[in-house]
Design a protein around this motif. Structure first.
Motif, PDB file in Angstrom:
ATOM      1  N   ASP A 191       1.975   6.715  -6.777  1.00 51.11           N
ATOM      2  CA  ASP A 191       0.935   7.696  -7.123  1.00 51.11           C
ATOM      3  C   ASP A 191       1.433   9.126  -6.922  1.00 51.11           C
ATOM      4  O   ASP A 191       1.167  10.007  -7.751  1.00 51.11           O
ATOM      5  N   GLU A 192       2.173   9.349  -5.829  1.00 52.63           N
ATOM      6  CA  GLU A 192       2.728  10.683  -5.584  1.00 52.63           C
ATOM      7  C   GLU A 192       3.732  11.055  -6.673  1.00 52.63           C
ATOM      8  O   GLU A 192       3.749  12.189  -7.151  1.00 52.63           O
ATOM      9  N   ARG A 228       2.432   1.758  -3.405  1.00 56.44           N
ATOM     10  CA  ARG A 228       1.453   2.314  -4.356  1.00 56.44           C
ATOM     11  C   ARG A 228       1.253   3.803  -4.113  1.00 56.44           C
ATOM     12  O   ARG A 228       1.131   4.592  -5.057  1.00 56.44           O
ATOM     13  N   GLU A 229       1.203   4.215  -2.846  1.00 50.89           N
ATOM     14  CA  GLU A 229       1.058   5.642  -2.522  1.00 50.89           C
ATOM     15  C   GLU A 229       2.243   6.443  -3.061  1.00 50.89           C
ATOM     16  O   GLU A 229       2.060   7.520  -3.634  1.00 50.89           O
ATOM     17  N   ASP A 234       0.830  -1.204   0.000  1.00 48.19           N
ATOM     18  CA  ASP A 234       0.000   0.000   0.000  1.00 48.19           C
ATOM     19  C   ASP A 234       0.867   1.258   0.000  1.00 48.19           C
ATOM     20  O   ASP A 234       0.599   2.214  -0.736  1.00 48.19           O
ATOM     21  N   ARG A 235       1.921   1.271   0.823  1.00 44.02           N
ATOM     22  CA  ARG A 235       2.819   2.436   0.879  1.00 44.02           C
ATOM     23  C   ARG A 235       3.543   2.614  -0.459  1.00 44.02           C
ATOM     24  O   ARG A 235       3.701   3.735  -0.937  1.00 44.02           O
TER      25      ARG A 235
END
Length: 90
Positions: free
Chosen positions: A50-51, A46-47, A43-44
């Motif tokens: 995305d950033e 992917r974040e 999840d981190r």
């Protein structure tokens, strides 16, 4: 076309190529950043991806604005050069 106009047009080309390169990296990042694992680390990751993609999109937008501005500047320089051929020759 004067020397300065040629330099401005060359700058427009370099800015366009930079924008295209940034956009290609943004697209490639989306394609190659797919993760198959699950959990907090995934999840981190992917974040962060995305950033990074959002940052690249902002940079591509800014380069697009710069490209438009340089192209407009080149058009003005061409128009001024055409209006005053004596200045071009000097």
């Amino acid at each position: 076309m004067g020397h300065a106009t040629g330099e401005i047009e060359a700058l427009a080309v370099r800015v366009r190529l930079a924008r295209e390169s940034v956009e290609a990296r943004r697209v490639a990042l989306a394609r190659y950043a797919l993760v198959w694992w699950e959990g907090e680390a995934a999840d981190r990751y992917r974040e962060l991806v995305d950033e990074r993609r959002a940052g690249l999109a902002r940079l591509a937008d800014e380069l697009g604005w710069l490209e438009e501005s340089v192209v407009a500047l080149a058009a003005v320089a061409r128009a001024e050069g055409a209006a005053d051929p004596v200045r071009e020759a000097s």
